[in-house]
Motif scaffolding. Structure first.
Motif, short mmCIF file in Angstrom:
data_model
loop_
_atom_site.label_atom_id
_atom_site.label_comp_id
_atom_site.label_asym_id
_atom_site.label_seq_id
_atom_site.Cartn_x
_atom_site.Cartn_y
_atom_site.Cartn_z
N THR A 2 0.83 -1.20 0.00
CA THR A 2 0.00 0.00 0.00
C THR A 2 0.87 1.25 0.00
OG1 THR A 2 -0.08 0.10 2.42
CG2 THR A 2 -1.76 -1.23 1.29
N SER A 4 0.67 3.65 2.10
CA SER A 4 1.08 3.90 3.48
C SER A 4 2.37 3.15 3.82
CB SER A 4 -0.04 3.48 4.44
OG SER A 4 0.36 3.65 5.79
N GLU A 5 2.49 1.92 3.37
CA GLU A 5 3.69 1.13 3.65
C GLU A 5 4.90 1.69 2.92
OE1 GLU A 5 2.29 -2.68 2.44
OE2 GLU A 5 1.78 -3.30 4.48
N GLN A 8 5.66 5.26 4.82
CA GLN A 8 5.98 5.23 6.24
C GLN A 8 7.03 4.19 6.63
OE1 GLN A 8 4.89 7.46 8.27
NE2 GLN A 8 3.39 8.43 6.92
N ARG A 67 2.48 11.96 3.31
CA ARG A 67 2.86 11.69 4.71
C ARG A 67 1.72 12.05 5.66
NH1 ARG A 67 7.81 9.83 5.19
NH2 ARG A 67 9.42 10.38 3.66
N THR A 70 -1.12 9.39 5.16
CA THR A 70 -0.86 8.03 5.63
C THR A 70 -0.41 7.98 7.09
OG1 THR A 70 1.43 8.20 4.83
CG2 THR A 70 -0.22 7.28 3.31
N PRO A 72 -0.60 7.68 10.96
CA PRO A 72 -1.61 7.12 11.88
C PRO A 72 -2.26 8.21 12.73
CG PRO A 72 0.42 5.83 11.93
CD PRO A 72 0.72 7.07 11.16
N LYS A 74 -2.43 12.05 12.41
CA LYS A 74 -2.11 13.14 11.49
C LYS A 74 -1.69 14.42 12.20
CE LYS A 74 -5.05 11.36 7.78
NZ LYS A 74 -5.09 10.03 8.39
#
Length: 237
Positions: A2, A4-5, A8, A67, A70, A72, A74
């Motif tokens: 994803t 996000s992965e 992050q 950033r 994604t 956790p 914000k």
């Protein structure tokens, strides 16, 4: 995998590629900002540099959006050190587009060097240093308060000894703060110095205190770094 992965996490190939791309952009931005200060650049070169800046800011804006999107937590990211640095890296460009007074443009351009701080995100040593500062924050705050108090007392003391002999250099305690700062930090520019016996003796005492001003913070940080390293070693074993 994803988005996000990728954004992050740095322990995957896409994540490392994403981080490497950002690092390259930071370095290119720093180089172009330095080239822009060269005299006698041709209009074509300046045009290339301007378009490069637009492209880099656009990519940094996308990175910041990713950033934030994604993260956790914000708000925590936005208010964090890295979040503030990310905003500071792009904000000056958009402010200049918003009709900011032209006289302020040079000041805003200085903030482009903040992009160098973005590299701290990818440094294990910087992360370790951040943990050390967090561990020693109470001692550092206490020392900072003591240092400010000592700075004021130094300015007041030298004013008492020197204001009659040098009324221009030591016109007031506020005027004496420059001497106190240069002496306590052991810089000693020599532009303002005592001429009376009392002032010279007082300066000797302040210089001895200044050695502690330099040494104590270094000791605090060194001890905290040692503790962080020890914790990392224990957690890894």
């Amino acid at each position: 995998m994803t988005i996000s992965e990728i954004v992050q996490r740095s322990d995957t190939i896409p994540g490392r590629m994403f981080d490497l791309t950002v690092i390259v952009l930071i370095l290119v931005s720093v180089v172009t900002a330095s080239i822009e200060t060269l005299p006698n650049l041709t209009p074509d070169i300046r045009s290339i540099l301007s378009w490069s800046e637009i492209a880099i800011v656009g990519l940094f804006t996308i990175e910041y959006g990713l950033r934030v999107g994604t993260a956790p937590r914000k708000l925590r990211y936005v208010l964090s050190f890295h979040g503030i640095v990310d905003v500071a890296a792009i904000l000056p460009f958009y402010l200049t587009l918003g009709g900011v007074d032209l006289r302020a443009l040079r000041v805003l351009q200085l903030f482009r060097i903040v992009r160098v701080l973005k590299l701290s995100r990818y440094s294990v040593a910087m992360a370790r240093f951040g943990k050390a500062m967090a561990l020693a924050k109470e001692e550092i705050v206490l020392f900072a308060c003591v240092a400010i108090a000592l700075l004021y007392l130094s300015a007041a003391g030298i004013w008492y000894f020197e204001h009659e002999a040098q009324p221009e250099a030591f016109a007031s305690i506020l005027h004496s703060l420059w001497w106190a700062t240069a002496t306590l930090t052991t810089v000693g520019y020599g532009d303002v110095y005592p001429v009376t016996v009392g002032g010279r003796l007082f300066t000797f005492v302040i210089l001895m205190c200044g050695l502690g001003i330099v040494a104590v913070p270094a000791g605090l940080v060194a001890a905290a770094l040692s503790r962080v390293r020890q914790e990392e070693t224990q957690s890894g074993s």
